[in-house]
Design a protein around this motif. Structure first.
Motif, PDB file in Angstrom:
ATOM      1  N   ALA A 132       6.839   2.662  -9.264  1.00 10.30           N
ATOM      2  CA  ALA A 132       6.534   2.782  -7.833  1.00 10.30           C
ATOM      3  C   ALA A 132       7.664   2.237  -6.985  1.00 10.30           C
ATOM      4  O   ALA A 132       8.061   2.846  -5.972  1.00 10.30           O
ATOM      5  N   LEU A 133       8.199   1.074  -7.373  1.00  7.44           N
ATOM      6  CA  LEU A 133       9.297   0.486  -6.609  1.00  7.44           C
ATOM      7  C   LEU A 133      10.561   1.331  -6.715  1.00  7.44           C
ATOM      8  O   LEU A 133      11.296   1.495  -5.741  1.00  7.44           O
ATOM      9  N   ALA A 134      10.823   1.883  -7.902  1.00  7.29           N
ATOM     10  CA  ALA A 134      12.007   2.725  -8.081  1.00  7.29           C
ATOM     11  C   ALA A 134      11.916   3.986  -7.228  1.00  7.29           C
ATOM     12  O   ALA A 134      12.912   4.434  -6.639  1.00  7.29           O
ATOM     13  N   LEU A 135      10.728   4.567  -7.139  1.00  3.13           N
ATOM     14  CA  LEU A 135      10.548   5.760  -6.309  1.00  3.13           C
ATOM     15  C   LEU A 135      10.770   5.422  -4.839  1.00  3.13           C
ATOM     16  O   LEU A 135      11.437   6.178  -4.113  1.00  3.13           O
ATOM     17  N   ALA A 136      10.222   4.292  -4.399  1.00  4.48           N
ATOM     18  CA  ALA A 136      10.413   3.881  -3.010  1.00  4.48           C
ATOM     19  C   ALA A 136      11.881   3.625  -2.709  1.00  4.48           C
ATOM     20  O   ALA A 136      12.387   3.988  -1.630  1.00  4.48           O
ATOM     21  N   LEU A 137      12.581   3.009  -3.649  1.00  2.00           N
ATOM     22  CA  LEU A 137      14.020   2.782  -3.476  1.00  2.00           C
ATOM     23  C   LEU A 137      14.781   4.099  -3.390  1.00  2.00           C
ATOM     24  O   LEU A 137      15.733   4.233  -2.610  1.00  2.00           O
ATOM     25  N   ALA A 196       0.839  -1.208   0.000  1.00  2.00           N
ATOM     26  CA  ALA A 196       0.000   0.000   0.000  1.00  2.00           C
ATOM     27  C   ALA A 196       0.869   1.251   0.000  1.00  2.00           C
ATOM     28  O   ALA A 196       0.581   2.230  -0.700  1.00  2.00           O
ATOM     29  N   LEU A 197       1.942   1.237   0.768  1.00  2.00           N
ATOM     30  CA  LEU A 197       2.840   2.392   0.811  1.00  2.00           C
ATOM     31  C   LEU A 197       3.595   2.559  -0.500  1.00  2.00           C
ATOM     32  O   LEU A 197       3.691   3.667  -1.046  1.00  2.00           O
ATOM     33  N   VAL A 198       4.128   1.465  -1.003  1.00  2.00           N
ATOM     34  CA  VAL A 198       4.935   1.544  -2.228  1.00  2.00           C
ATOM     35  C   VAL A 198       4.069   1.915  -3.432  1.00  2.00           C
ATOM     36  O   VAL A 198       4.395   2.835  -4.181  1.00  2.00           O
ATOM     37  N   ASN A 199       2.965   1.212  -3.616  1.00  2.00           N
ATOM     38  CA  ASN A 199       2.111   1.472  -4.777  1.00  2.00           C
ATOM     39  C   ASN A 199       1.417   2.831  -4.703  1.00  2.00           C
ATOM     40  O   ASN A 199       1.012   3.390  -5.724  1.00  2.00           O
ATOM     41  N   GLY A 200       1.272   3.359  -3.482  1.00  2.00           N
ATOM     42  CA  GLY A 200       0.660   4.672  -3.310  1.00  2.00           C
ATOM     43  C   GLY A 200       1.671   5.808  -3.297  1.00  2.00           C
ATOM     44  O   GLY A 200       1.319   6.952  -2.980  1.00  2.00           O
ATOM     45  N   TYR A 201       2.943   5.496  -3.633  1.00  2.00           N
ATOM     46  CA  TYR A 201       4.017   6.505  -3.654  1.00  2.00           C
ATOM     47  C   TYR A 201       4.118   7.211  -2.295  1.00  2.00           C
ATOM     48  O   TYR A 201       4.332   8.424  -2.226  1.00  2.00           O
ATOM     49  N   ALA A 202       3.967   6.451  -1.227  1.00  2.00           N
ATOM     50  CA  ALA A 202       3.847   7.052   0.104  1.00  2.00           C
ATOM     51  C   ALA A 202       4.935   6.632   1.081  1.00  2.00           C
ATOM     52  O   ALA A 202       4.803   6.870   2.287  1.00  2.00           O
TER      53      ALA A 202
END
Length: 268
Positions: free
Chosen positions: A122-127, A37-43
């Motif tokens: 989304a994963l790249a942004l979280a990384l 939820a956090l990763v896919n929501g860019y949060a």
């Protein structure tokens, strides 16, 4: 009960309330779903900044090191696993634990090539968010610049898919990268990175993250002072002191002071 929190989390996720969804799902101990939820929501940036940071960290405090769950599809397993490890890394960053953050990020980075294109942004942004935080903790200038470049790549991928990464992740990454470069003594590079956010429209950072911009501006003031640009440093310091600070949701009617926020971002 766990069932009620799970249902509430699913309802919030369907309504694009990623942070609330993550809190409910984590409370239900549905760790893979909460991380996703956090990763896919860019949060992911909300774990270290914003008015929900304290609640998020409390909700994820019991997340075990291996919370991937049982997934049969290889591709889905890679996405879920990456989300879990990135969130574990971001939680470690928020707690100031560079060793654990580096371990979890290393695991996530090993699976980057297994992620399908529609999930890559989304994963790249979280990384990028977690990597920038780790760079600040360790004073690693190379990792900081990698996170800065990853931010642009992630943003481009998300926008190409018709999405929007949001200003909060960008402001958080730039603040963390600037701090890492400052710690490494690379003042010119730090000034250039921090100036990227300072040049943006102040309204671009949502109110909950205005405090992050205050911290970023204060760091820019310190960098300019160290570079001998005292007039600019004074102007930035005054600007940092006048940026709005959001209300603290845990203190009804209360206000937070930027220097007292529960953010790893305030440390240099």
């Amino acid at each position: 009960s766990r069932r009620l929190h799970r249902r509430a989390g699913e309802w919030c996720a369907a309504g694009d309330r990623s942070v609330d969804a993550a809190i409910h799902l984590a409370t239900a101990q549905d760790w893979p779903e909460a991380a996703s939820a956090l990763v896919n929501g860019y949060a992911v940036a909300h774990l270290s900044a914003g008015p929900q940071a304290r609640r998020l960290l409390a909700a994820f405090s019991g997340m075990p090191p291996d919370s991937r769950g049982a997934q049969s599809a290889v591709v889905l397993a890679a996405v879920i696993t990456n989300s879990v490890w990135i969130v574990l890394a971001a939680v470690a960053v928020a707690r100031g634990d560079a060793e654990v953050a580096a371990k979890q990020l290393g695991r996530a980075e090993e699976l980057v090539d297994d992620v399908p294109p529609d999930r890559a942004g989304a994963l790249a942004l979280a990384l990028a968010v977690a990597g920038a935080g780790l760079a600040r903790l360790s004073g690693d200038a190379d990792r900081a610049m990698e996170a800065r470049a990853a931010l642009d790549r992630a943003t481009a991928e998300i926008e190409a898919g018709g999405g929007s990464a949001g200003a909060e992740s960008r402001t958080t990454v730039l603040a963390e990268v600037g701090a890492a470069l400052l710690r490494a003594g690379r003042l010119d590079a730090a000034a250039a990175v921090l100036a990227e956010d300072l040049a943006a429209d102040p309204a671009a950072a949502p109110p909950p993250f205005s405090s992050v911009r205050s911290v970023l501006t204060a760091r820019a003031a310190l960098v300019e002072a160290l570079r001998g640009h005292l007039t600019v440093a004074r102007e930035l310091a005054e600007r940092a002191g006048t940026d709005p600070v959001p209300a603290d949701p845990d203190r009804p009617g209360g206000r937070r002071h930027a220097h007292r926020l529960d953010l790893p971002l305030h440390a240099v």
